[in-house]
Design a protein around this motif. Structure first.
Motif, PDB file in Angstrom:
ATOM      1  N   HIS A   8      64.463  20.814   6.351  1.00  0.00           N
ATOM      2  CA  HIS A   8      65.236  21.952   5.848  1.00  0.00           C
ATOM      3  C   HIS A   8      65.404  23.063   6.876  1.00  0.00           C
ATOM      4  O   HIS A   8      66.157  24.001   6.643  1.00  0.00           O
ATOM      5  CB  HIS A   8      64.570  22.510   4.588  1.00  0.00           C
ATOM      6  N   GLY A   9      64.667  22.983   7.984  1.00  0.00           N
ATOM      7  CA  GLY A   9      64.820  23.976   9.039  1.00  0.00           C
ATOM      8  C   GLY A   9      64.189  25.315   8.732  1.00  0.00           C
ATOM      9  O   GLY A   9      64.716  26.355   9.121  1.00  0.00           O
ATOM     10  N   HIS A  10      63.044  25.306   8.045  1.00  0.00           N
ATOM     11  CA  HIS A  10      62.347  26.565   7.750  1.00  0.00           C
ATOM     12  C   HIS A  10      60.847  26.323   7.591  1.00  0.00           C
ATOM     13  O   HIS A  10      60.406  25.169   7.517  1.00  0.00           O
ATOM     14  CB  HIS A  10      62.926  27.240   6.507  1.00  0.00           C
ATOM     15  N   PRO A  11      60.066  27.406   7.521  1.00  0.00           N
ATOM     16  CA  PRO A  11      58.625  27.240   7.312  1.00  0.00           C
ATOM     17  C   PRO A  11      58.343  26.523   5.994  1.00  0.00           C
ATOM     18  O   PRO A  11      59.093  26.661   5.020  1.00  0.00           O
ATOM     19  CB  PRO A  11      58.094  28.675   7.268  1.00  0.00           C
ATOM     20  N   ALA A  12      57.269  25.756   5.975  1.00  0.00           N
ATOM     21  CA  ALA A  12      56.874  24.997   4.773  1.00  0.00           C
ATOM     22  C   ALA A  12      55.988  25.874   3.894  1.00  0.00           C
ATOM     23  O   ALA A  12      54.775  25.925   4.065  1.00  0.00           O
ATOM     24  CB  ALA A  12      56.153  23.722   5.172  1.00  0.00           C
ATOM     25  N   ARG A  13      56.604  26.549   2.955  1.00  0.00           N
ATOM     26  CA  ARG A  13      55.891  27.445   2.049  1.00  0.00           C
ATOM     27  C   ARG A  13      55.199  26.647   0.939  1.00  0.00           C
ATOM     28  O   ARG A  13      55.802  25.767   0.331  1.00  0.00           O
ATOM     29  CB  ARG A  13      56.874  28.426   1.417  1.00  0.00           C
ATOM     30  N   GLY A  14      53.923  26.966   0.682  1.00  0.00           N
ATOM     31  CA  GLY A  14      53.199  26.384  -0.442  1.00  0.00           C
ATOM     32  C   GLY A  14      52.610  25.009  -0.191  1.00  0.00           C
ATOM     33  O   GLY A  14      52.246  24.329  -1.143  1.00  0.00           O
ATOM     34  N   MET A  15      52.479  24.599   1.069  1.00  0.00           N
ATOM     35  CA  MET A  15      51.867  23.298   1.348  1.00  0.00           C
ATOM     36  C   MET A  15      50.346  23.428   1.298  1.00  0.00           C
ATOM     37  O   MET A  15      49.770  24.320   1.906  1.00  0.00           O
ATOM     38  CB  MET A  15      52.281  22.751   2.706  1.00  0.00           C
ATOM     39  N   ALA A  16      49.707  22.514   0.580  1.00  0.00           N
ATOM     40  CA  ALA A  16      48.245  22.468   0.516  1.00  0.00           C
ATOM     41  C   ALA A  16      47.697  21.882   1.814  1.00  0.00           C
ATOM     42  O   ALA A  16      48.239  20.912   2.348  1.00  0.00           O
ATOM     43  CB  ALA A  16      47.790  21.630  -0.668  1.00  0.00           C
ATOM     44  N   ILE A  17      46.623  22.499   2.302  1.00  0.00           N
ATOM     45  CA  ILE A  17      45.952  22.047   3.519  1.00  0.00           C
ATOM     46  C   ILE A  17      44.453  22.038   3.263  1.00  0.00           C
ATOM     47  O   ILE A  17      43.897  23.015   2.758  1.00  0.00           O
ATOM     48  CB  ILE A  17      46.273  22.969   4.713  1.00  0.00           C
ATOM     49  N   ASP A  18      43.811  20.943   3.619  1.00  0.00           N
ATOM     50  CA  ASP A  18      42.356  20.815   3.519  1.00  0.00           C
ATOM     51  C   ASP A  18      41.785  20.677   4.922  1.00  0.00           C
ATOM     52  O   ASP A  18      42.369  20.002   5.766  1.00  0.00           O
ATOM     53  CB  ASP A  18      41.959  19.563   2.733  1.00  0.00           C
ATOM     54  N   LEU A  19      40.626  21.294   5.141  1.00  0.00           N
ATOM     55  CA  LEU A  19      39.911  21.143   6.405  1.00  0.00           C
ATOM     56  C   LEU A  19      38.604  20.425   6.131  1.00  0.00           C
ATOM     57  O   LEU A  19      37.826  20.835   5.264  1.00  0.00           O
ATOM     58  CB  LEU A  19      39.627  22.503   7.044  1.00  0.00           C
ATOM     59  N   HIS A  20      38.381  19.338   6.866  1.00  0.00           N
ATOM     60  CA  HIS A  20      37.160  18.538   6.748  1.00  0.00           C
ATOM     61  C   HIS A  20      36.402  18.584   8.066  1.00  0.00           C
ATOM     62  O   HIS A  20      37.013  18.529   9.137  1.00  0.00           O
ATOM     63  CB  HIS A  20      37.505  17.072   6.447  1.00  0.00           C
ATOM     64  N   MET A  21      35.087  18.639   7.992  1.00  0.00           N
ATOM     65  CA  MET A  21      34.260  18.460   9.180  1.00  0.00           C
ATOM     66  C   MET A  21      33.910  16.980   9.256  1.00  0.00           C
ATOM     67  O   MET A  21      33.617  16.363   8.232  1.00  0.00           O
ATOM     68  CB  MET A  21      32.999  19.312   9.126  1.00  0.00           C
ATOM     69  N   VAL A  22      33.975  16.427  10.462  1.00  0.00           N
ATOM     70  CA  VAL A  22      33.737  14.999  10.666  1.00  0.00           C
ATOM     71  C   VAL A  22      32.293  14.793  11.126  1.00  0.00           C
ATOM     72  O   VAL A  22      31.824  15.459  12.051  1.00  0.00           O
ATOM     73  CB  VAL A  22      34.706  14.421  11.729  1.00  0.00           C
ATOM     74  N   HIS A  23      31.607  13.873  10.457  1.00  0.00           N
ATOM     75  CA  HIS A  23      30.232  13.499  10.809  1.00  0.00           C
ATOM     76  C   HIS A  23      30.190  11.983  10.948  1.00  0.00           C
ATOM     77  O   HIS A  23      29.992  11.272   9.959  1.00  0.00           O
ATOM     78  CB  HIS A  23      29.244  13.933   9.725  1.00  0.00           C
ATOM     79  N   GLY A  24      30.409  11.479  12.157  1.00  0.00           N
ATOM     80  CA  GLY A  24      30.386  10.030  12.369  1.00  0.00           C
ATOM     81  C   GLY A  24      31.464   9.335  11.579  1.00  0.00           C
ATOM     82  O   GLY A  24      32.651   9.561  11.788  1.00  0.00           O
ATOM     83  N   ASP A  25      31.065   8.521  10.600  1.00  0.00           N
ATOM     84  CA  ASP A  25      32.029   7.742   9.817  1.00  0.00           C
ATOM     85  C   ASP A  25      32.407   8.401   8.491  1.00  0.00           C
ATOM     86  O   ASP A  25      33.045   7.782   7.658  1.00  0.00           O
ATOM     87  CB  ASP A  25      31.498   6.330   9.570  1.00  0.00           C
ATOM     88  N   HIS A  26      31.999   9.651   8.276  1.00  0.00           N
ATOM     89  CA  HIS A  26      32.385  10.331   7.037  1.00  0.00           C
ATOM     90  C   HIS A  26      32.750  11.788   7.322  1.00  0.00           C
ATOM     91  O   HIS A  26      32.474  12.311   8.397  1.00  0.00           O
ATOM     92  CB  HIS A  26      31.269  10.227   5.983  1.00  0.00           C
ATOM     93  N   THR A  27      33.395  12.400   6.357  1.00  0.00           N
ATOM     94  CA  THR A  27      33.801  13.805   6.464  1.00  0.00           C
ATOM     95  C   THR A  27      33.358  14.548   5.214  1.00  0.00           C
ATOM     96  O   THR A  27      33.067  13.936   4.187  1.00  0.00           O
ATOM     97  CB  THR A  27      35.333  13.943   6.598  1.00  0.00           C
TER      98      THR A  27
END
Length: 118
Positions: A16-35
């Motif tokens: 659409h050529g604009h900022p993506a308003r309202g997108m959900a974002i998750d941050l995970h920390m990585v520990h070997g084979d799991h987060t």
């Protein structure tokens, strides 16, 4: 890259050529084979978060993964795709120094790109 160590992101909707308003974002920390999930947020009208995902004492060196909920975002906009391609875009990266890391996402329903921004 001067200033307080922090992790930021933004998302641009290239369909659409604009900022993506309202997108959900998750941050995970990585520990070997799991987060494990350490933060969740939504992009604002500028496609950015209102605050860094990590800053100050929460900023720790190590491996992380951002999960951008792309499919949900385009579905909410009413983009009709017979067979959706992207659902969640994961980006795994390493914070190896105490500095500003900016991880933007440029996305459409069928493609994405990212880079270490400033």
């Amino acid at each position: 890259m001067a200033g307080e160590p922090r992790l930021t992101t933004h998302v641009l909707d290239t369909m659409h050529g604009h900022p993506a308003r309202g997108m959900a974002i998750d941050l995970h920390m990585v520990h070997g084979d799991h987060t494990h999930l350490i933060a969740q947020s939504y992009t604002n009208a500028d496609g950015r978060l209102d605050a860094p995902l990590l800053a100050g004492p929460s900023f720790q060196l190590g491996a992380y993964e951002l999960h951008f909920h792309v499919g949900q975002y385009f579905e909410r906009l009413g983009v009709e795709i017979e067979m959706p391609f992207l659902e969640i875009v994961p980006i795994r990266f390493v914070l190896s120094e105490k500095s500003h890391y900016h991880v933007p996402l440029l996305v459409s329903p069928f493609a994405y790109s990212t880079y270490r921004g400033s």
